[in-house]
Write a protein that holds these residues in place. Structure first.
Motif, mmCIF file in Angstrom:
data_model
loop_
_atom_site.group_PDB
_atom_site.id
_atom_site.type_symbol
_atom_site.label_atom_id
_atom_site.label_comp_id
_atom_site.label_asym_id
_atom_site.label_seq_id
_atom_site.Cartn_x
_atom_site.Cartn_y
_atom_site.Cartn_z
ATOM 1 N N SER A 24 -10.829 6.266 -0.507
ATOM 2 C CA SER A 24 -11.239 4.982 -0.816
ATOM 3 C C SER A 24 -12.080 4.906 -2.193
ATOM 4 O O SER A 24 -11.771 4.097 -3.132
ATOM 5 C CB SER A 24 -12.135 4.478 0.204
ATOM 6 N N VAL A 25 -12.668 6.142 -2.377
ATOM 7 C CA VAL A 25 -13.596 6.281 -3.694
ATOM 8 C C VAL A 25 -12.657 6.585 -4.728
ATOM 9 O O VAL A 25 -12.668 5.766 -5.669
ATOM 10 C CB VAL A 25 -14.210 7.515 -3.457
ATOM 11 N N LEU A 26 -11.404 7.395 -4.757
ATOM 12 C CA LEU A 26 -10.577 7.633 -5.639
ATOM 13 C C LEU A 26 -9.823 6.430 -6.039
ATOM 14 O O LEU A 26 -9.402 6.142 -7.202
ATOM 15 C CB LEU A 26 -9.797 9.039 -5.191
ATOM 16 N N ALA A 27 -9.408 5.520 -4.952
ATOM 17 C CA ALA A 27 -8.744 4.430 -5.234
ATOM 18 C C ALA A 27 -9.314 3.402 -6.038
ATOM 19 O O ALA A 27 -8.708 2.554 -6.791
ATOM 20 C CB ALA A 27 -8.001 3.714 -3.953
ATOM 21 N N ALA A 28 -10.577 3.168 -5.974
ATOM 22 C CA ALA A 28 -11.560 2.516 -6.630
ATOM 23 C C ALA A 28 -11.610 2.728 -8.125
ATOM 24 O O ALA A 28 -11.902 1.878 -8.887
ATOM 25 C CB ALA A 28 -12.910 2.231 -6.179
ATOM 26 N N PHE A 29 -11.147 4.080 -8.507
ATOM 27 C CA PHE A 29 -11.156 4.547 -9.586
ATOM 28 C C PHE A 29 -9.652 4.618 -10.230
ATOM 29 O O PHE A 29 -9.455 5.777 -11.213
ATOM 30 C CB PHE A 29 -12.032 5.680 -9.884
ATOM 31 N N SER A 30 -8.802 3.938 -9.830
ATOM 32 C CA SER A 30 -7.268 4.205 -9.869
ATOM 33 C C SER A 30 -6.836 4.019 -11.304
ATOM 34 O O SER A 30 -6.083 4.638 -11.892
ATOM 35 C CB SER A 30 -6.592 3.290 -9.132
ATOM 36 N N ASP A 31 -7.590 3.394 -12.197
ATOM 37 C CA ASP A 31 -7.236 3.196 -13.557
ATOM 38 C C ASP A 31 -7.670 4.405 -14.170
ATOM 39 O O ASP A 31 -7.315 4.608 -15.415
ATOM 40 C CB ASP A 31 -8.020 2.025 -14.321
ATOM 41 N N ILE A 32 -8.653 5.448 -13.799
ATOM 42 C CA ILE A 32 -9.029 6.364 -14.424
ATOM 43 C C ILE A 32 -8.293 7.662 -13.754
ATOM 44 O O ILE A 32 -7.921 8.600 -14.288
ATOM 45 C CB ILE A 32 -10.837 6.639 -14.164
ATOM 46 N N VAL A 33 -8.162 7.830 -12.294
ATOM 47 C CA VAL A 33 -7.614 8.666 -11.614
ATOM 48 C C VAL A 33 -5.936 8.540 -11.305
ATOM 49 O O VAL A 33 -5.834 7.620 -10.642
ATOM 50 C CB VAL A 33 -8.438 8.690 -10.131
ATOM 51 N N LYS A 34 -5.457 8.797 -12.420
ATOM 52 C CA LYS A 34 -4.047 8.361 -12.357
ATOM 53 C C LYS A 34 -3.103 9.495 -11.306
ATOM 54 O O LYS A 34 -2.517 10.297 -12.024
ATOM 55 C CB LYS A 34 -3.396 8.462 -13.905
ATOM 56 N N ILE A 35 -3.243 9.332 -10.225
ATOM 57 C CA ILE A 35 -2.456 10.034 -9.243
ATOM 58 C C ILE A 35 -1.688 9.079 -8.408
ATOM 59 O O ILE A 35 -2.128 8.191 -7.959
ATOM 60 C CB ILE A 35 -3.509 10.794 -8.250
ATOM 61 N N ASP A 36 -0.465 9.311 -8.103
ATOM 62 C CA ASP A 36 0.447 8.490 -7.453
ATOM 63 C C ASP A 36 -0.104 8.376 -5.805
ATOM 64 O O ASP A 36 -0.752 9.431 -5.455
ATOM 65 C CB ASP A 36 1.761 8.663 -7.439
ATOM 66 N N GLU A 37 0.397 7.269 -5.197
ATOM 67 C CA GLU A 37 -0.051 7.318 -3.776
ATOM 68 C C GLU A 37 0.272 8.253 -3.084
ATOM 69 O O GLU A 37 -0.513 8.675 -2.195
ATOM 70 C CB GLU A 37 0.380 5.935 -3.450
ATOM 71 N N LYS A 38 1.509 8.823 -3.081
ATOM 72 C CA LYS A 38 1.913 9.895 -2.378
ATOM 73 C C LYS A 38 0.859 11.071 -2.150
ATOM 74 O O LYS A 38 0.578 11.766 -1.482
ATOM 75 C CB LYS A 38 3.319 10.046 -2.360
ATOM 76 N N GLU A 39 0.680 11.274 -3.684
ATOM 77 C CA GLU A 39 -0.043 12.484 -3.855
ATOM 78 C C GLU A 39 -1.453 12.380 -3.408
ATOM 79 O O GLU A 39 -2.132 13.573 -3.002
ATOM 80 C CB GLU A 39 0.017 12.964 -5.312
ATOM 81 N N LEU A 40 -2.247 11.247 -3.742
ATOM 82 C CA LEU A 40 -3.384 10.775 -3.479
ATOM 83 C C LEU A 40 -3.530 10.935 -1.861
ATOM 84 O O LEU A 40 -4.589 11.553 -1.372
ATOM 85 C CB LEU A 40 -3.737 9.459 -3.821
ATOM 86 N N ALA A 41 -2.773 10.437 -1.310
ATOM 87 C CA ALA A 41 -2.845 10.522 0.292
ATOM 88 C C ALA A 41 -2.858 12.049 1.020
ATOM 89 O O ALA A 41 -3.499 12.411 1.564
ATOM 90 C CB ALA A 41 -1.603 9.755 0.879
ATOM 91 N N ALA A 42 -1.961 12.878 0.090
ATOM 92 C CA ALA A 42 -1.856 14.378 0.346
ATOM 93 C C ALA A 42 -3.190 14.952 -0.076
ATOM 94 O O ALA A 42 -3.679 15.610 1.013
ATOM 95 C CB ALA A 42 -0.685 14.720 -0.186
ATOM 96 N N LEU A 43 -3.587 14.912 -1.190
ATOM 97 C CA LEU A 43 -4.977 15.506 -1.552
ATOM 98 C C LEU A 43 -6.157 15.064 -0.707
ATOM 99 O O LEU A 43 -6.902 15.890 -0.366
ATOM 100 C CB LEU A 43 -5.141 14.958 -3.018
ATOM 101 N N THR A 44 -6.177 13.860 -0.349
ATOM 102 C CA THR A 44 -7.322 13.318 0.471
ATOM 103 C C THR A 44 -7.420 13.471 2.032
ATOM 104 O O THR A 44 -8.361 13.292 2.594
ATOM 105 C CB THR A 44 -7.659 11.952 -0.033
ATOM 106 N N SER A 45 -6.387 13.769 2.472
ATOM 107 C CA SER A 45 -6.029 13.793 3.914
ATOM 108 C C SER A 45 -6.861 14.723 4.794
ATOM 109 O O SER A 45 -7.229 14.466 5.850
ATOM 110 C CB SER A 45 -4.645 14.055 4.300
#
Length: 135
Positions: A24-45
């Motif tokens: 949720s924190v990383l997604a709020a910065f999605s314009d700065i944190v340019k990680i695709d959804e699949k990678e973001l899900a894996a990274l934060t799981s």
């Protein structure tokens, strides 16, 4: 987007059940944190429920430190991490998940959406988000 708007957006992601606290924190910065959804899900799981057992650092705070690393490109991140951790603790009352949730019988300190909001606001204490520069 202002830091307050980012904080509201991140808290809403969690409240709606869309993402865990870190994501949720990383997604709020999605314009700065340019990680695709699949990678973001894996990274934060692995950061759910205080790293799986509520004994670890709040996932929202982990996400804020990840954002700091991305914004600072790894240069001076330790300094920004200290600012973020201190501000988060000031706003939330603790940094460990079980302490925030009062699991060991102590006082409940902060909800997950509020931890997310406060983690994002803490990032705003370390960086000028509009310019992506350190303060």
């Amino acid at each position: 987007m202002s830091i307050q708007e980012r904080a509201e957006k991140g808290a809403a992601y969690k409240a709606e059940g869309r993402y865990n606290c870190t994501r949720s924190v990383l997604a709020a910065f999605s314009d700065i944190v340019k990680i695709d959804e699949k990678e973001l899900a894996a990274l934060t799981s692995g950061f759910v429920a205080g790293m799986g057992n509520m004994e670890g650092t709040c996932g929202a705070l982990v996400g804020a430190i990840m954002v700091a690393g991305i914004i600072s490109e790894g240069s001076g991140t330790l300094k920004y991490s200290r600012i973020i951790v201190d501000k988060f603790k000031e706003l939330c009352g603790a940094t460990i998940c079980k302490d925030l949730k009062g699991i060991d019988g102590t006082h409940y300190l902060c909800s997950c959406p509020d931890c997310i909001k406060n983690a994002i606001l803490a990032v705003g204490c370390a960086f000028d988000i509009d310019s992506h520069e350190a303060k």
